[in-house]
Design a protein around this motif. Sequence first.
Motif, PDB file in Angstrom:
ATOM      1  N   SER A  18       0.957  -1.117   0.013  1.00  0.00           N
ATOM      2  CA  SER A  18       0.141  -0.059  -0.034  1.00  0.00           C
ATOM      3  C   SER A  18       0.879   1.227  -0.039  1.00  0.00           C
ATOM      4  O   SER A  18       2.166   1.254   0.634  1.00  0.00           O
ATOM      5  N   ILE A  19       0.327   2.335  -0.715  1.00  0.00           N
ATOM      6  CA  ILE A  19       1.200   3.635  -0.645  1.00  0.00           C
ATOM      7  C   ILE A  19       1.039   4.503   0.637  1.00  0.00           C
ATOM      8  O   ILE A  19       1.560   5.373   0.877  1.00  0.00           O
ATOM      9  N   ASP A  20      -0.291   4.124   1.149  1.00  0.00           N
ATOM     10  CA  ASP A  20      -0.492   4.776   2.426  1.00  0.00           C
ATOM     11  C   ASP A  20       0.307   4.455   3.588  1.00  0.00           C
ATOM     12  O   ASP A  20       0.342   3.369   4.066  1.00  0.00           O
ATOM     13  N   PRO A  21       1.123   5.459   4.274  1.00  0.00           N
ATOM     14  CA  PRO A  21       1.993   5.071   5.451  1.00  0.00           C
ATOM     15  C   PRO A  21       1.486   4.543   6.504  1.00  0.00           C
ATOM     16  O   PRO A  21       2.111   3.915   7.427  1.00  0.00           O
ATOM     17  N   ARG A  22      -0.163   4.927   6.803  1.00  0.00           N
ATOM     18  CA  ARG A  22      -0.601   4.435   7.891  1.00  0.00           C
ATOM     19  C   ARG A  22      -0.870   2.973   7.880  1.00  0.00           C
ATOM     20  O   ARG A  22      -1.490   2.298   8.803  1.00  0.00           O
ATOM     21  N   SER A  23      -0.859   2.348   6.668  1.00  0.00           N
ATOM     22  CA  SER A  23      -1.183   0.952   6.384  1.00  0.00           C
ATOM     23  C   SER A  23      -0.215  -0.128   6.795  1.00  0.00           C
ATOM     24  O   SER A  23       0.982   0.380   6.838  1.00  0.00           O
ATOM     25  N   PRO A  24      -0.615  -1.284   7.412  1.00  0.00           N
ATOM     26  CA  PRO A  24       0.261  -2.151   8.002  1.00  0.00           C
ATOM     27  C   PRO A  24       0.982  -2.740   6.860  1.00  0.00           C
ATOM     28  O   PRO A  24       2.172  -3.637   6.843  1.00  0.00           O
ATOM     29  N   HIS A  25       0.655  -2.424   5.567  1.00  0.00           N
ATOM     30  CA  HIS A  25       1.254  -3.087   4.311  1.00  0.00           C
ATOM     31  C   HIS A  25       1.953  -2.048   3.618  1.00  0.00           C
ATOM     32  O   HIS A  25       2.639  -2.535   2.388  1.00  0.00           O
ATOM     33  N   HIS A  26       2.302  -1.243   4.248  1.00  0.00           N
ATOM     34  CA  HIS A  26       3.461  -0.098   3.478  1.00  0.00           C
ATOM     35  C   HIS A  26       4.874  -0.516   3.990  1.00  0.00           C
ATOM     36  O   HIS A  26       5.037  -0.508   5.200  1.00  0.00           O
ATOM     37  N   VAL A  27       5.564  -0.496   2.853  1.00  0.00           N
ATOM     38  CA  VAL A  27       6.996  -0.781   3.037  1.00  0.00           C
ATOM     39  C   VAL A  27       7.734   0.243   2.520  1.00  0.00           C
ATOM     40  O   VAL A  27       8.049   0.547   1.278  1.00  0.00           O
ATOM     41  N   ALA A  28       8.538   1.205   3.136  1.00  0.00           N
ATOM     42  CA  ALA A  28       8.922   2.441   2.661  1.00  0.00           C
ATOM     43  C   ALA A  28      10.208   2.112   1.841  1.00  0.00           C
ATOM     44  O   ALA A  28      10.556   2.735   0.936  1.00  0.00           O
ATOM     45  N   ALA A  29      10.967   1.020   2.201  1.00  0.00           N
ATOM     46  CA  ALA A  29      12.128   0.804   1.101  1.00  0.00           C
ATOM     47  C   ALA A  29      11.984   0.449  -0.252  1.00  0.00           C
ATOM     48  O   ALA A  29      12.674   0.648  -0.939  1.00  0.00           O
ATOM     49  N   VAL A  30      10.647  -0.101  -0.282  1.00  0.00           N
ATOM     50  CA  VAL A  30      10.187  -0.402  -1.580  1.00  0.00           C
ATOM     51  C   VAL A  30       9.795   0.835  -2.474  1.00  0.00           C
ATOM     52  O   VAL A  30      10.346   1.137  -3.705  1.00  0.00           O
ATOM     53  N   PHE A  31       9.339   1.917  -1.858  1.00  0.00           N
ATOM     54  CA  PHE A  31       9.296   3.010  -2.648  1.00  0.00           C
ATOM     55  C   PHE A  31      10.391   4.256  -2.860  1.00  0.00           C
ATOM     56  O   PHE A  31      10.078   5.172  -3.505  1.00  0.00           O
ATOM     57  N   GLU A  32      11.560   3.671  -2.377  1.00  0.00           N
ATOM     58  CA  GLU A  32      12.622   4.147  -2.989  1.00  0.00           C
ATOM     59  C   GLU A  32      13.273   3.947  -4.227  1.00  0.00           C
ATOM     60  O   GLU A  32      13.969   4.888  -4.782  1.00  0.00           O
ATOM     61  N   HIS A  33      12.405   2.964  -4.836  1.00  0.00           N
ATOM     62  CA  HIS A  33      12.580   2.857  -6.287  1.00  0.00           C
ATOM     63  C   HIS A  33      11.305   2.914  -6.950  1.00  0.00           C
ATOM     64  O   HIS A  33      10.271   2.740  -6.576  1.00  0.00           O
ATOM     65  N   ASP A  34      11.414   2.985  -8.170  1.00  0.00           N
ATOM     66  CA  ASP A  34      10.229   2.979  -9.351  1.00  0.00           C
ATOM     67  C   ASP A  34       9.516   1.931  -9.216  1.00  0.00           C
ATOM     68  O   ASP A  34       9.870   0.827  -9.673  1.00  0.00           O
ATOM     69  N   VAL A  35       8.196   1.776  -8.856  1.00  0.00           N
ATOM     70  CA  VAL A  35       7.452   0.513  -8.822  1.00  0.00           C
ATOM     71  C   VAL A  35       6.404   0.539  -9.781  1.00  0.00           C
ATOM     72  O   VAL A  35       5.623   1.495  -9.923  1.00  0.00           O
ATOM     73  N   GLY A  36       6.161  -0.349 -10.571  1.00  0.00           N
ATOM     74  CA  GLY A  36       5.188  -0.450 -11.646  1.00  0.00           C
ATOM     75  C   GLY A  36       3.885  -1.494 -11.609  1.00  0.00           C
ATOM     76  O   GLY A  36       4.545  -2.594 -10.773  1.00  0.00           O
ATOM     77  N   ILE A  37       2.717  -1.499 -11.749  1.00  0.00           N
ATOM     78  CA  ILE A  37       1.645  -2.289 -11.642  1.00  0.00           C
ATOM     79  C   ILE A  37       1.066  -2.646 -12.869  1.00  0.00           C
ATOM     80  O   ILE A  37       0.781  -1.704 -13.745  1.00  0.00           O
ATOM     81  N   ARG A  38       1.064  -3.880 -13.477  1.00  0.00           N
ATOM     82  CA  ARG A  38       0.415  -4.214 -14.603  1.00  0.00           C
ATOM     83  C   ARG A  38      -0.947  -5.108 -14.061  1.00  0.00           C
ATOM     84  O   ARG A  38      -0.571  -5.934 -13.425  1.00  0.00           O
TER      85      ARG A  38
END
Length: 85
Positions: A18-38
């Motif tokens: 999740s992109i929401d920092p309040r979510s338990p599924h938010h991982v900040a280390a992943v968002f240091e890179h560009d992530v794409g969703i198909r």
Amino acid sequence: MTVTDSSTSRPALPDHLSIDPRSPHHVAAVFEHDVGIRFNGKERFDVEEYCVSEGWIKVPAGKTLDRKGRPLLLTLKGAVEAFYK
């Protein structure tokens, strides 16, 4: 064992993110890179949250906001693939 790209040492993409920092599924280390969703074979740029194993994404419903001022999210089901750009 986690799979990482050795050239830039990117963390493995989680199954549920999740992109929401309040979510338990938010991982900040992943968002240091560009992530794409198909989603169903097309790249989406408006995904707020996804789950690969369950096959769904959450996207904003236009400009509609919930009572707390956050975008109202719709859940779409289909084939989900996450990748680094």
